[in-house]
Design a protein around this motif. Structure first.
Motif, PDB file in Angstrom:
ATOM      1  N   ASP A  25     -18.674   2.377  10.102  1.00 49.47           N
ATOM      2  CA  ASP A  25     -18.423   2.789   8.719  1.00 49.47           C
ATOM      3  C   ASP A  25     -17.205   2.028   8.188  1.00 49.47           C
TER       4      ASP A  25
ATOM      5  N   ASN B  65     -11.707   6.133  -1.572  1.00 49.63           N
ATOM      6  CA  ASN B  65     -11.701   4.911  -0.756  1.00 49.63           C
ATOM      7  C   ASN B  65     -11.985   5.164   0.717  1.00 49.63           C
ATOM      8  N   PHE B  66     -11.437   6.266   1.232  1.00 49.83           N
ATOM      9  CA  PHE B  66     -11.622   6.511   2.653  1.00 49.83           C
ATOM     10  C   PHE B  66     -12.714   7.538   2.937  1.00 49.83           C
ATOM     11  N   ALA B  67     -13.445   7.925   1.891  1.00 47.61           N
ATOM     12  CA  ALA B  67     -14.508   8.896   2.099  1.00 47.61           C
ATOM     13  C   ALA B  67     -15.716   8.213   2.734  1.00 47.61           C
ATOM     14  N   LYS B  68     -16.253   8.874   3.767  1.00 49.62           N
ATOM     15  CA  LYS B  68     -17.459   8.306   4.388  1.00 49.62           C
ATOM     16  C   LYS B  68     -18.679   8.784   3.622  1.00 49.62           C
TER      17      LYS B  68
ATOM     18  N   PRO C 107      -5.354  -3.073  -7.877  1.00 50.44           N
ATOM     19  CA  PRO C 107      -5.694  -2.307  -6.673  1.00 50.44           C
ATOM     20  C   PRO C 107      -7.196  -2.322  -6.359  1.00 50.44           C
TER      21      PRO C 107
ATOM     22  N   MET D  46       0.285  -0.513   2.426  1.00 51.78           N
ATOM     23  CA  MET D  46      -0.913   0.220   1.994  1.00 51.78           C
ATOM     24  C   MET D  46      -1.352  -0.251   0.601  1.00 51.78           C
ATOM     25  N   GLU D  47      -0.361  -0.401  -0.281  1.00 53.88           N
ATOM     26  CA  GLU D  47      -0.712  -0.836  -1.635  1.00 53.88           C
ATOM     27  C   GLU D  47      -1.238  -2.263  -1.630  1.00 53.88           C
ATOM     28  N   HIS D  48      -0.750  -3.073  -0.695  1.00 49.13           N
ATOM     29  CA  HIS D  48      -1.238  -4.443  -0.583  1.00 49.13           C
ATOM     30  C   HIS D  48      -2.739  -4.445  -0.282  1.00 49.13           C
ATOM     31  N   MET D  49      -3.172  -3.406   0.430  1.00 52.09           N
ATOM     32  CA  MET D  49      -4.563  -3.352   0.864  1.00 52.09           C
ATOM     33  C   MET D  49      -5.461  -2.731  -0.190  1.00 52.09           C
ATOM     34  N   GLY D  50      -4.871  -2.175  -1.227  1.00 57.40           N
ATOM     35  CA  GLY D  50      -5.705  -1.665  -2.311  1.00 57.40           C
ATOM     36  C   GLY D  50      -5.622  -0.170  -2.557  1.00 57.40           C
ATOM     37  N   ILE D  51      -4.703   0.538  -1.844  1.00 55.52           N
ATOM     38  CA  ILE D  51      -4.464   1.948  -2.162  1.00 55.52           C
ATOM     39  C   ILE D  51      -3.734   1.986  -3.505  1.00 55.52           C
TER      40      ILE D  51
ATOM     41  N   ARG E 131      -8.159  -5.593  -4.863  1.00 54.26           N
ATOM     42  CA  ARG E 131      -7.661  -5.712  -3.494  1.00 54.26           C
ATOM     43  C   ARG E 131      -8.550  -4.954  -2.530  1.00 54.26           C
ATOM     44  N   TRP E 132      -8.903  -3.731  -2.957  1.00 55.28           N
ATOM     45  CA  TRP E 132      -9.749  -2.922  -2.075  1.00 55.28           C
ATOM     46  C   TRP E 132     -11.055  -3.663  -1.796  1.00 55.28           C
TER      47      TRP E 132
ATOM     48  N   PHE F 277     -10.584  -6.693   0.641  1.00 54.54           N
ATOM     49  CA  PHE F 277     -10.532  -6.368   2.071  1.00 54.54           C
ATOM     50  C   PHE F 277     -11.851  -5.787   2.566  1.00 54.54           C
TER      51      PHE F 277
ATOM     52  N   SER G 143     -14.756   2.713   6.396  1.00 51.30           N
ATOM     53  CA  SER G 143     -13.446   3.360   6.464  1.00 51.30           C
ATOM     54  C   SER G 143     -12.898   3.329   7.892  1.00 51.30           C
TER      55      SER G 143
END
Lengths: 52, 315
Positions: free
Chosen positions: B238, A43-46, B191, A1-6, B194-195, B198, B240
């Motif tokens: 979307d 980050n995951f908010a639409k 971070p 998860m952290e690799h992806m930017g969390i 990275r975000w 991706f 996400s």
């Protein structure tokens, strides 16, 4: 998860037995404090559709 | 590699005639250049359609899932490792298979050639180390090593790990390959970077699921993205939802992905989703010393508990 930017610390793991109520309270307190310090996770908010 | 075709036809013909197998899975020429398609040979006439060249990148292990008959299957290094994974996961029995090993020198990335072509490519002629693409009023020759699929250029298991027959002597394996340079370059970012990285990587995704369908690991009767009760992941475009899909797809491949590149090859918009699976592959190697699909007798790391498993992340 952290690799992806969390953010580091956003995701946490614990192993707590059902008999360890004190540890449960401690962990919940710690995690809540750590996450509050990180602020809301956007980050995951639409986003609402933008209408002209 | 071009001389393989005759040998493949000879082996396939012999296996079918003797009744050792009911079908041989290989490749035939596609309707457009550089797009070979899977071929299921059952008759002598079918056998004559089998071919081998640098466009056989599709992973044939994908066509073995839950088959009941005796099958002869062509296997490059990566296919053979996915066949091992299939055997471990009970998706096919070893006794059902006659594995025809094909030592591989890497498959050509059709996008790399198409990007350097001035017009649509209508014909491709292959020699041992070069490949010539021709179009209307245009002809260009490439060194194969310059236009290999990215995963093939990093491959260290070119020879099949299990086989019953071989079409040629083993090729020399690549030595000293830096397999994880791209993972390290992402690890060096903050971070936020990275975000963003991706986000940009996945921006063109149209959620067609071609990556999932091409992957030999994705054999669930109903994929989590197709379920609606409960609906695990949103079906919209979307960012996400797209990210959740790619992220979970990669996680389902943890400790199972052979980096065969089928997902990337199948993607119609050219997303390198191997960026996700490479990280998991590296973690499996670092944490468990695990390389996928080398031995059908060894259980994968996420399948067994060992007292020395790393658990520092649990508080």
């Amino acid at each position: 998860m952290e690799h992806m930017g969390i953010e580091p610390g956003r995701l946490q793991f614990s192993w707590i037995s059902s008999a360890e109520s004190t540890k449960f309270v401690e962990v919940v307190t710690q995690v809540t404090a750590a996450i509050k310090a990180l602020g809301p996770n956007s980050n995951f908010a639409k986003k609402m559709a933008e209408v002209a | 590699m071009l001389s393989y075709t005759e040998k493949i036809r000879e082996i396939a013909g012999r296996l079918l005639q003797s009744g050792a197998v009911e079908m041989v899975i290989g490749f035939r020429a596609g309707t457009v250049p550089m797009m070979n398609e899977p071929h299921f040979a059952k008759t002598p006439a079918d056998v004559q359609k089998l071919v081998w060249d640098s466009h056989c990148g599709i992973n044939l292990a994908n066509y073995l899932t839950d088959r009941k008959e005796k099958i002869g299957v062509l296997a490059k290094g990566c296919d053979s490792r996915n066949i091992v994974t299939h055997i471990i996961e009970n998706k096919i029995k070893r006794e059902q298979l006659v594995i025809i090993g094909v030592p591989c020198k890497g498959m050509v990335d059709k996008r790399k050639i198409a990007m350097k072509a001035e017009t649509e490519i209508t014909e491709v002629i292959e020699a041992e180390t070069t490949i010539t693409a021709k179009g209307h009023g245009f002809s260009k020759t490439f060194e194969k090593k310059d236009v290999l699929q990215h995963n093939c250029s990093l491959c260290i298991h070119r020879n099949p790990v299990i086989h019953d027959e071989m079409v040629a002597p083993p090729v020399v394996e690549q030595q000293g390959v830096d397999r994880y340079a791209d993972v390290r370059s992402i690890a060096a970012m903050t971070p936020e970077q990275r975000w963003k990285y991706f986000e940009d990587l996945l921006a063109p995704c149209i959620r067609c699921y071609a990556c999932r369908n091409a992957c030999p690991l994705c054999y669930c009767p109903t994929c989590f993205v197709d379920e609606s009760r409960p609906q695990w992941v949103g079906k919209s475009l979307d960012p996400s939802d797209v990210r959740t899909f790619h992220f979970l797809r990669a996680y389902h491949c943890a400790g199972r992905c052979t980096d065969c590149g089928a997902c990337e090859r199948a993607c119609p918009v050219g997303i390198n989703m191997r960026t996700f699976t490479k990280k998991l592959e590296q973690d499996c190697l670092d944490l468990f010393g695990w390389e996928v699909g080398l031995d059908p007798e060894v259980r994968p790391p996420l399948d067994v508990y060992r007292p020395q498993d790393p658990n520092d992340f649990i508080k």
